[in-house]
Design an enzyme around this catalytic site. Sequence first.
Site, PDB file in Angstrom:
ATOM      1  N   GLU A  72      13.528  31.419  11.238  1.00 46.48           N
ATOM      2  CA  GLU A  72      12.804  31.197  12.482  1.00 46.48           C
ATOM      3  C   GLU A  72      12.052  29.870  12.463  1.00 46.48           C
ATOM      4  OE1 GLU A  72      13.766  35.409  12.010  1.00 46.48           O
ATOM      5  OE2 GLU A  72      12.780  33.967  10.696  1.00 46.48           O
ATOM      6  N   PRO A 279      21.101  31.715  -3.014  1.00 39.53           N
ATOM      7  CA  PRO A 279      20.620  33.026  -2.568  1.00 39.53           C
ATOM      8  C   PRO A 279      19.626  32.892  -1.423  1.00 39.53           C
ATOM      9  CG  PRO A 279      20.580  32.860  -4.963  1.00 39.53           C
ATOM     10  CD  PRO A 279      20.837  31.486  -4.440  1.00 39.53           C
ATOM     11  N   ARG A 280      19.525  33.940  -0.620  1.00 38.20           N
ATOM     12  CA  ARG A 280      18.642  33.912   0.548  1.00 38.20           C
ATOM     13  C   ARG A 280      17.177  33.860   0.158  1.00 38.20           C
ATOM     14  NH1 ARG A 280      18.443  32.387   5.797  1.00 38.20           N
ATOM     15  NH2 ARG A 280      16.916  33.584   6.961  1.00 38.20           N
ATOM     16  N   GLY A 321      14.985  24.604   1.764  1.00 42.69           N
ATOM     17  CA  GLY A 321      15.052  23.504   2.714  1.00 42.69           C
ATOM     18  C   GLY A 321      16.206  22.547   2.531  1.00 42.69           C
ATOM     19  N   GLU A 322      17.118  22.834   1.582  1.00 37.99           N
ATOM     20  CA  GLU A 322      18.223  21.912   1.327  1.00 37.99           C
ATOM     21  C   GLU A 322      19.593  22.517   1.627  1.00 37.99           C
ATOM     22  OE1 GLU A 322      17.000  18.889  -2.088  1.00 37.99           O
ATOM     23  OE2 GLU A 322      17.175  20.925  -2.865  1.00 37.99           O
ATOM     24  N   ASN A 346      22.540  32.261   9.801  1.00 38.96           N
ATOM     25  CA  ASN A 346      22.864  31.201  10.756  1.00 38.96           C
ATOM     26  C   ASN A 346      24.211  30.534  10.435  1.00 38.96           C
ATOM     27  OD1 ASN A 346      22.859  29.165  12.613  1.00 38.96           O
ATOM     28  ND2 ASN A 346      20.943  28.231  11.928  1.00 38.96           N
ATOM     29  N   LEU A 348      25.588  28.383  12.440  1.00 36.01           N
ATOM     30  CA  LEU A 348      25.634  27.052  13.045  1.00 36.01           C
ATOM     31  C   LEU A 348      25.309  25.947  12.050  1.00 36.01           C
ATOM     32  CD1 LEU A 348      23.946  27.722  16.503  1.00 36.01           C
ATOM     33  CD2 LEU A 348      26.380  27.361  16.032  1.00 36.01           C
ATOM     34  N   GLU A 349      24.601  26.269  10.975  1.00 34.91           N
ATOM     35  CA  GLU A 349      24.227  25.228  10.017  1.00 34.91           C
ATOM     36  C   GLU A 349      25.453  24.618   9.340  1.00 34.91           C
ATOM     37  OE1 GLU A 349      21.235  26.917   7.492  1.00 34.91           O
ATOM     38  OE2 GLU A 349      19.620  26.353   8.864  1.00 34.91           O
TER      39      GLU A 349
END
Length: 436
Positions: A72, A279-280, A321-322, A346, A348-349
Amino acid sequence: MRKDPIERVLRGLYSVALYLLLPITVYHLIWRGFRQREYFRRWPERYAVYGRRADDDAPRETLWIHAVSVGEVNAAAPLVNAIRRLHPQLPLLITTLTPTGSARVRALWGDSVQHVYLPYDLPGAVRRFFEHFRPRAGFILETELWPNLLFGAREQGVPTYIVNARLSERSLKGYRTLAPLVGRALRTVRRIGAQSAADGQRFVTLGAREAQVVDTGNLKYDTPTPENLDAFCEDFRRNVGARPTWIAASTHEGEEAAVVALHKRLRERFPDLLLVWAPRHPERFRAAVDHAHAAGWRVATRKLTHWPNADDDVFVVDTLGELMSFYACAQVAFVGGSLQPIGGHNLLEPAAVGTAIVTGPELHNFAEIARRLAEAQAVRIEADVDGVHAALSELLADEGARKRMAEAGLRLVDEGRGALARTLAMIAPVLPGAMR
């Protein structure tokens, strides 16, 4: 305005239930803290206990944006950056619920924005939150429908908007028990900027008025690609050479064995194949390394070695963030959270950086994006691990197929842009300079 007696009863019952469950919030923080140490910190913010409150006579200038976690926050980034560019004097407060969301806020904007955790949805905590920060308006990302928070904003005179709003069929069913209360809370909101017409209709079914709902599109289409992406991938390739590479991204605990099995099977056909594993959640970084070591592979990590080299079998991205940058370095991406009923992540990334995509079937949180990508032939959605393996193997062997998928994804992302402009138009009445 006449008080709604049913609202008062429903709010009372809901709040009593939350107060009775209050000890469980402490247990939850402790339990999560053993998995991720950051949950042991900043407990006062969870209950809206702060230092000196804002001056009651001070003007209401702060804009408040709530983004629950990393996904988000990333979705909110185009909106936050646009507001900072258009109104640089405006103070911004960004709240999250998770430490990873907090870390992402700091990585993107440092100390140029205020950041605290959003308090639990207790009436007293919500009141203290609004009295302390006194925002001029609030923008809530996606599906954070906390009744006391929305009612509290109304009572404190804070206009609220739900932006990039999504509501899956599964979530709609999950709200069924609280629908009479949540529907009333939704009607306190100025506007709901839905990701799609279908999302908007589900908000109406839950209790919003049709006049509140605007189909703004999905802000994720407006997410910019990382700066210096070409240089990043050149550095990656300089270290690993011409080896084929796939990335397993945003994986969860229940998918880790599947990732290991996939890599073993793929290496039978592509012996020098490199797995980039992201990993998430941070608490799973160590587990990914352990799984890879147990399989007998040579493992490197982003924090320890910075880059993989030609001898490594697995490279674990243990930073935040990468992900988009590493997507761009791979020939094909598997997007996790999709082999178990989590709802996907996501898609779309990888599409935005031109990488072919494979995913599992559990995509209820990204159903509209998945549908559009599938119609454009920009993603392979497979029913199980065997299907994922077949798709990855085919794509790794077929450069032409990868290129066609990548081009289709890039076109779709480009066509989907525009949600940011529509969202800014929707919230314009509460931004500086608007006619009141």
